[in-house]
Each structure stands twice: as structure tokens, then as C-alpha cells.
Design a protein around this motif. Structure first.
Motif, PDB file in Angstrom:
ATOM      1  N   ARG A 121      -1.878   5.424 -10.478  1.00 62.70           N
ATOM      2  CA  ARG A 121      -1.520   5.842  -9.082  1.00 62.70           C
ATOM      3  C   ARG A 121       0.531   6.232  -8.997  1.00 62.70           C
ATOM      4  NH1 ARG A 121      -3.145   3.198  -4.532  1.00 62.70           N
ATOM      5  NH2 ARG A 121      -5.274   2.163  -4.345  1.00 62.70           N
ATOM      6  N   SER A 122       1.543   6.130 -10.339  1.00 64.29           N
ATOM      7  CA  SER A 122       1.974   6.485 -11.085  1.00 64.29           C
ATOM      8  C   SER A 122       2.035   8.060 -11.456  1.00 64.29           C
ATOM      9  CB  SER A 122       2.880   5.129 -11.421  1.00 64.29           C
ATOM     10  OG  SER A 122       2.599   5.083 -12.389  1.00 64.29           O
ATOM     11  N   GLY A 123       1.269   8.536 -11.926  1.00 62.11           N
ATOM     12  CA  GLY A 123       1.176   9.404 -12.925  1.00 62.11           C
ATOM     13  C   GLY A 123       0.786   9.273 -13.906  1.00 62.11           C
ATOM     14  N   PHE A 124       0.214   8.823 -14.508  1.00 66.74           N
ATOM     15  CA  PHE A 124      -0.244   7.993 -15.831  1.00 66.74           C
ATOM     16  C   PHE A 124      -1.968   8.362 -16.429  1.00 66.74           C
ATOM     17  CE2 PHE A 124       4.233   6.863 -15.207  1.00 66.74           C
ATOM     18  CZ  PHE A 124       4.919   7.446 -16.549  1.00 66.74           C
ATOM     19  N   ARG A 125      -1.966   8.426 -16.855  1.00 67.79           N
ATOM     20  CA  ARG A 125      -3.400   8.562 -17.829  1.00 67.79           C
ATOM     21  C   ARG A 125      -3.510   7.388 -18.692  1.00 67.79           C
ATOM     22  NH1 ARG A 125      -6.349  11.032 -21.901  1.00 67.79           N
ATOM     23  NH2 ARG A 125      -4.527  11.871 -22.363  1.00 67.79           N
ATOM     24  N   ASN A 126      -3.974   5.922 -18.549  1.00 65.47           N
ATOM     25  CA  ASN A 126      -4.086   4.405 -19.240  1.00 65.47           C
ATOM     26  C   ASN A 126      -4.622   5.440 -20.776  1.00 65.47           C
ATOM     27  OD1 ASN A 126      -4.238   3.023 -20.445  1.00 65.47           O
ATOM     28  ND2 ASN A 126      -4.843   1.786 -19.162  1.00 65.47           N
ATOM     29  N   MET A 127      -4.415   5.752 -21.599  1.00 69.84           N
ATOM     30  CA  MET A 127      -4.618   5.660 -23.083  1.00 69.84           C
ATOM     31  C   MET A 127      -5.567   4.671 -23.548  1.00 69.84           C
ATOM     32  SD  MET A 127      -2.805   8.142 -25.133  1.00 69.84           S
ATOM     33  CE  MET A 127      -4.035   8.458 -26.662  1.00 69.84           C
ATOM     34  N   LEU A 135      -5.518  -3.658 -13.395  1.00 66.92           N
ATOM     35  CA  LEU A 135      -4.126  -4.269 -12.250  1.00 66.92           C
ATOM     36  C   LEU A 135      -3.155  -3.155 -12.728  1.00 66.92           C
ATOM     37  CD1 LEU A 135      -3.482  -4.253  -9.466  1.00 66.92           C
ATOM     38  CD2 LEU A 135      -1.382  -5.933 -10.264  1.00 66.92           C
ATOM     39  N   SER A 136      -2.469  -3.258 -13.991  1.00 63.68           N
ATOM     40  CA  SER A 136      -2.244  -2.013 -14.752  1.00 63.68           C
ATOM     41  C   SER A 136      -2.285  -0.871 -15.432  1.00 63.68           C
ATOM     42  CB  SER A 136      -1.452  -3.139 -15.744  1.00 63.68           C
ATOM     43  OG  SER A 136      -1.015  -3.989 -16.175  1.00 63.68           O
ATOM     44  N   ASP A 137      -3.741  -0.630 -14.742  1.00 56.71           N
ATOM     45  CA  ASP A 137      -4.030   0.491 -15.007  1.00 56.71           C
ATOM     46  C   ASP A 137      -4.551   1.247 -13.928  1.00 56.71           C
ATOM     47  OD1 ASP A 137      -6.762   2.402 -17.174  1.00 56.71           O
ATOM     48  OD2 ASP A 137      -7.259   1.433 -14.656  1.00 56.71           O
ATOM     49  N   ASP A 138      -4.807   0.060 -12.775  1.00 55.69           N
ATOM     50  CA  ASP A 138      -4.730   0.868 -11.498  1.00 55.69           C
ATOM     51  C   ASP A 138      -2.800   1.734 -11.118  1.00 55.69           C
ATOM     52  OD1 ASP A 138      -5.617   2.233  -9.149  1.00 55.69           O
ATOM     53  OD2 ASP A 138      -5.438  -0.191  -8.268  1.00 55.69           O
ATOM     54  N   LEU A 139      -2.104   1.210 -11.745  1.00 53.65           N
ATOM     55  CA  LEU A 139      -0.675   1.112 -11.628  1.00 53.65           C
ATOM     56  C   LEU A 139      -0.238   2.340 -11.989  1.00 53.65           C
ATOM     57  CD1 LEU A 139       1.110  -2.366 -10.737  1.00 53.65           C
ATOM     58  CD2 LEU A 139      -0.017  -1.019  -8.961  1.00 53.65           C
ATOM     59  N   THR A 174       5.042  -7.385  -6.156  1.00 49.99           N
ATOM     60  CA  THR A 174       5.400  -7.579  -7.004  1.00 49.99           C
ATOM     61  C   THR A 174       5.305  -6.022  -8.126  1.00 49.99           C
ATOM     62  OG1 THR A 174       5.016  -9.857  -8.335  1.00 49.99           O
ATOM     63  CG2 THR A 174       5.260  -8.252  -9.697  1.00 49.99           C
ATOM     64  N   ILE A 175       3.942  -5.267  -7.316  1.00 52.32           N
ATOM     65  CA  ILE A 175       3.158  -4.056  -7.114  1.00 52.32           C
ATOM     66  C   ILE A 175       4.751  -3.136  -7.235  1.00 52.32           C
ATOM     67  CG2 ILE A 175       1.632  -2.791  -6.774  1.00 52.32           C
ATOM     68  CD1 ILE A 175      -0.305  -4.586  -6.241  1.00 52.32           C
ATOM     69  N   ILE A 176       5.724  -3.612  -5.913  1.00 52.91           N
ATOM     70  CA  ILE A 176       6.082  -2.185  -5.089  1.00 52.91           C
ATOM     71  C   ILE A 176       7.421  -2.498  -6.517  1.00 52.91           C
ATOM     72  CG2 ILE A 176       8.195  -2.297  -3.828  1.00 52.91           C
ATOM     73  CD1 ILE A 176       6.586  -4.293  -1.449  1.00 52.91           C
ATOM     74  N   ALA A 177       7.640  -3.761  -7.263  1.00 51.22           N
ATOM     75  CA  ALA A 177       8.480  -3.585  -7.862  1.00 51.22           C
ATOM     76  C   ALA A 177       7.923  -2.514  -9.724  1.00 51.22           C
ATOM     77  CB  ALA A 177       9.533  -4.935  -8.582  1.00 51.22           C
ATOM     78  N   ALA A 178       6.784  -2.995  -9.876  1.00 50.95           N
ATOM     79  CA  ALA A 178       6.137  -2.313 -10.554  1.00 50.95           C
ATOM     80  C   ALA A 178       6.042  -0.867 -10.641  1.00 50.95           C
ATOM     81  CB  ALA A 178       4.711  -2.870 -10.851  1.00 50.95           C
ATOM     82  N   MET A 179       5.694  -0.519  -9.270  1.00 49.70           N
ATOM     83  CA  MET A 179       5.487   0.742  -9.171  1.00 49.70           C
ATOM     84  C   MET A 179       6.977   1.352  -9.157  1.00 49.70           C
ATOM     85  SD  MET A 179       2.542   2.390  -8.283  1.00 49.70           S
ATOM     86  CE  MET A 179       2.939   3.357  -7.538  1.00 49.70           C
ATOM     87  N   ALA A 180       7.452   0.750  -8.987  1.00 51.57           N
ATOM     88  CA  ALA A 180       8.921   1.095  -8.567  1.00 51.57           C
ATOM     89  C   ALA A 180       9.515   1.894  -9.935  1.00 51.57           C
ATOM     90  CB  ALA A 180       9.888   0.725  -8.150  1.00 51.57           C
ATOM     91  N   ARG A 181       9.320   1.080 -10.989  1.00 56.43           N
ATOM     92  CA  ARG A 181       9.402   1.184 -12.345  1.00 56.43           C
ATOM     93  C   ARG A 181       8.834   2.428 -12.734  1.00 56.43           C
ATOM     94  NH1 ARG A 181      12.267   2.502 -16.943  1.00 56.43           N
ATOM     95  NH2 ARG A 181      12.146   1.392 -18.748  1.00 56.43           N
ATOM     96  N   ALA A 225       0.445  -1.457   0.400  1.00 50.74           N
ATOM     97  CA  ALA A 225       0.183   0.224  -0.500  1.00 50.74           C
ATOM     98  C   ALA A 225       0.973   1.513   0.213  1.00 50.74           C
ATOM     99  CB  ALA A 225      -0.814   0.102   0.929  1.00 50.74           C
ATOM    100  N   ALA A 226       2.058   1.635   0.498  1.00 54.04           N
ATOM    101  CA  ALA A 226       2.832   2.644   0.836  1.00 54.04           C
ATOM    102  C   ALA A 226       3.229   2.918  -0.686  1.00 54.04           C
ATOM    103  CB  ALA A 226       3.749   1.873   2.043  1.00 54.04           C
ATOM    104  N   ALA A 227       4.040   1.271  -1.453  1.00 51.89           N
ATOM    105  CA  ALA A 227       4.635   1.520  -2.652  1.00 51.89           C
ATOM    106  C   ALA A 227       4.067   2.338  -3.606  1.00 51.89           C
ATOM    107  CB  ALA A 227       5.232   0.032  -3.175  1.00 51.89           C
ATOM    108  N   ALA A 228       2.284   2.122  -2.887  1.00 50.11           N
ATOM    109  CA  ALA A 228       1.523   2.068  -4.784  1.00 50.11           C
ATOM    110  C   ALA A 228       1.041   3.679  -4.578  1.00 50.11           C
ATOM    111  CB  ALA A 228       0.610   1.600  -4.847  1.00 50.11           C
ATOM    112  N   ARG A 229       1.048   4.133  -3.184  1.00 51.19           N
ATOM    113  CA  ARG A 229       0.584   5.529  -2.146  1.00 51.19           C
ATOM    114  C   ARG A 229       0.884   6.375  -4.028  1.00 51.19           C
ATOM    115  NH1 ARG A 229       3.801   6.535   1.675  1.00 51.19           N
ATOM    116  NH2 ARG A 229       2.032   5.595   2.657  1.00 51.19           N
ATOM    117  N   PRO A 230      -0.412   6.926  -4.255  1.00 50.15           N
ATOM    118  CA  PRO A 230      -0.953   7.892  -5.502  1.00 50.15           C
ATOM    119  C   PRO A 230       0.235   8.970  -5.426  1.00 50.15           C
ATOM    120  CG  PRO A 230      -3.238   7.631  -4.987  1.00 50.15           C
ATOM    121  CD  PRO A 230      -2.130   6.898  -3.702  1.00 50.15           C
ATOM    122  N   VAL A 231       1.083   9.697  -6.497  1.00 48.55           N
ATOM    123  CA  VAL A 231       1.488  10.634  -7.377  1.00 48.55           C
ATOM    124  C   VAL A 231       1.000  12.143  -7.169  1.00 48.55           C
ATOM    125  CG1 VAL A 231       4.135   9.004  -7.349  1.00 48.55           C
ATOM    126  CG2 VAL A 231       2.219  10.139  -9.392  1.00 48.55           C
ATOM    127  N   ALA A 232       1.410  13.126  -6.862  1.00 51.87           N
ATOM    128  CA  ALA A 232       0.575  13.940  -7.522  1.00 51.87           C
ATOM    129  C   ALA A 232       1.251  14.455  -8.818  1.00 51.87           C
ATOM    130  CB  ALA A 232       1.123  15.165  -6.381  1.00 51.87           C
TER     131      ALA A 232
END
Length: 265
Positions: free
Chosen positions: A175-181, A168-172, A248-255, A140-147
Motif C-alpha cells: 500500500r505504501s509503494g513497495f514490493r515485498n521481496m 499485515l506488514s506485507d499489505d502495508l 498502529t497502522i496509521i503510524a506504520a503507513m506514515a513511516r 482506511a484513509a491512512a492505508a490508501r494505496p499510493v501510486a
């Protein structure tokens, strides 16, 4: 969303003192490595010992016995509990039921919240609720939404397969600052986007799945994409980050966050 099926012992039954666990799903393998004692893991999925599919370090995976999930292999390991994803061969299900071996199946999580719930439920099922809580909080901490502004992006797999809304990919991405097109192209939850449509309406960032493992970015070298070099940033995205929740969410969010930082606020 938690476990979708449970057979054999009732879910409220006490956990055996010397629990033997067999996982026949690579995503579950990755969670078990963080919440179970090594001596409790009697077997893992053979996918976890394949560099192209594993979500855990190969040197760790190779310490454990691996199976392809057949009834004969699983029963031979004398497990108290078998954990799997949503798809299990009917013959395996029948054999486990006949042997009164508990089977718990977990669906593919479609959000961080669902994955966190699964981690906690799985940890409770094997008697390590505290470890599950710690892992859940780390996810949950790794996936905290970015501003900041949402950068238009797309995740592109081989053949043009794209994860859309409700994955899940759409959610990540969000949360990491992208808009899934994906929705902009009218795609479904999982759909195929022809390259022509991509070129006609390019995202700002194109996450190209699997290119890092392939030893080069083929999509980035495609003539149509090269002509749009000033409009599209192609970012390699390891395939191992695509299909699993849990740690895996932790690594995905880092990327994803690392790529997002290249675009400022």
C-alpha cells in the motif's frame, strides 16, 4: 476477520451501563485508548508500559493498572469483559469461564481490511460503535494505496526474521509503494533469511526493525551491507510498528510513506 472466541455472556447480550474492561494484549490496548472511556478501562497489558513493546505513549499507558494476564490478576479487577489476542493461558480461560466473565479473543490481523473489521467489532462489543467507525475510517484513509512504481523492499528483524506474503506488514508495504521481496527468496509467511542470501540478492530498501530504539543502526554498519551501500538503503523501522493493527497502522503507513517519498515516483 473478527473475534475468534467468545465465552461467558452471549455476544448479543446488552452492554452493562458501567462496563469494566480488561485488556491483556498490547495491540488491543492501543485500540481501546481510541474507542473506550478511560473510566471503562480497568486494566491493560503490562507490555504497554514497556517502551520496547508498547504501541501507545508510555505517559498514557501508565495512567492505567497493568497486569501480566494471569487469572488472579484479571479476576481481581472484577471485569465485565476481557479482551485478548489469540493466545491466553488455559488457567486464565478456565477461571474466567468459572466466574462467568466474558472473554473475547481476536486474532492477529493479516490485512488492513481484517484490522478495520476488528476495530468495528470491538467498538460494538463495548458500546461505542460510532468511535469504532471513526477510527476504522481513519485507518482506511491512512492505508490508501499510493501510486507509482513498486520499490523492492524487505523488513528485517533480529535474527533475520522476515514477514512474507499474507501478513499485515506485507499489505502495508504494498500500500505504501513497495514490493515485498520475501517471495523472491522463497520465504514462507514468517521465515528466516540468512544474511548471505540477502547480500546475494539485495532489496533496494531494507527496513531494519528496532534499530531506532537500540540507539543506532547495527545492520547498516555490517561490513557486508556497507559494501552494498550504493544498492541498499537501510531505513530504521521501530519495533512497535511491527506487531499490531488498529491505530498502529496509521503510524506504520506514515513511516513507510516517508521512506518511499525519497525514491520519487
Amino acid at each position: 476477520m473478527g473475534a475468534v472466541a467468545c465465552m461467558g455472556l452471549a455476544s448479543a447480550a446488552p452492554v452493562p451501563a458501567a462496563l469494566r474492561i480488561v485488556s491483556i494484549n498490547p495491540c488491543i490496548d492501543a485500540i481501546l485508548m481510541r474507542i473506550a472511556d478511560p473510566g471503562e478501562i480497568a486494566g491493560i497489558s503490562h507490555y504497554s508500559q514497556d517502551a520496547r513493546a508498547s504501541s501507545i505513549p508510555l505517559e498514557v499507558a501508565r495512567r492505567f493498572h497493568a497486569t501480566s494476564g494471569t487469572a488472579e490478576e484479571v479476576v481481581a479487577l472484577r471485569p465485565d469483559l476481557v479482551l485478548s489476542g489469540p493466545h491466553v493461558a488455559p488457567s486464565t480461560i478456565a477461571a474466567l469461564k468459572r466466574m462467568k466473565i466474558r472473554l473475547v479473543q481476536y486474532p492477529v490481523p493479516d490485512s488492513v481490511e481484517e484490522s478495520v473489521t476488528q476495530v468495528r467489532e470491538m467498538a460494538g462489543a463495548i458500546g461505542h460503535a460510532g468511535r469504532g467507525d471513526r477510527l476504522a475510517r481513519a485507518i482506511a484513509a491512512a492505508a490508501r494505496p499510493v501510486a507509482g512504481d513498486k520499490i523492492p523492499a524487505l523488513i528485517w528483524q533480529g535474527g533475520g526474521l522476515v514477514p512474507g506474503a499474507g501478513t499485515l506488514s506485507d499489505d502495508l508495504l504494498a500500500r505504501s509503494g513497495f514490493r515485498n521481496m520475501s517471495a523472491a527468496y522463497g520465504l514462507k509467511k514468517w521465515d528466516v533469511l540468512p544474511l548471505e542470501y540477502l547480500v546475494a540478492r539485495p532489496p533496494r530498501v531494507l527496513f531494519s526493525v528496532g534499530t531506532a530504539e537500540a540507539g543506532g543502526d547495527r545492520l547498516a554498519r555490517h561490513p557486508a551491507i556497507r559494501r552494498l551501500a550504493t544498492q541498499i538503503a537501510v531505513a530504521p523501522y521501530p519495533a512497535r510498528l511491527m506487531n499490531c493493527g488498529g491505530p498502529t497502522i496509521i503510524a506504520a503507513m506514515a513511516r513507510l510513506r516517508a521512506v518511499r517519498k525519497g525514491f520519487g515516483r
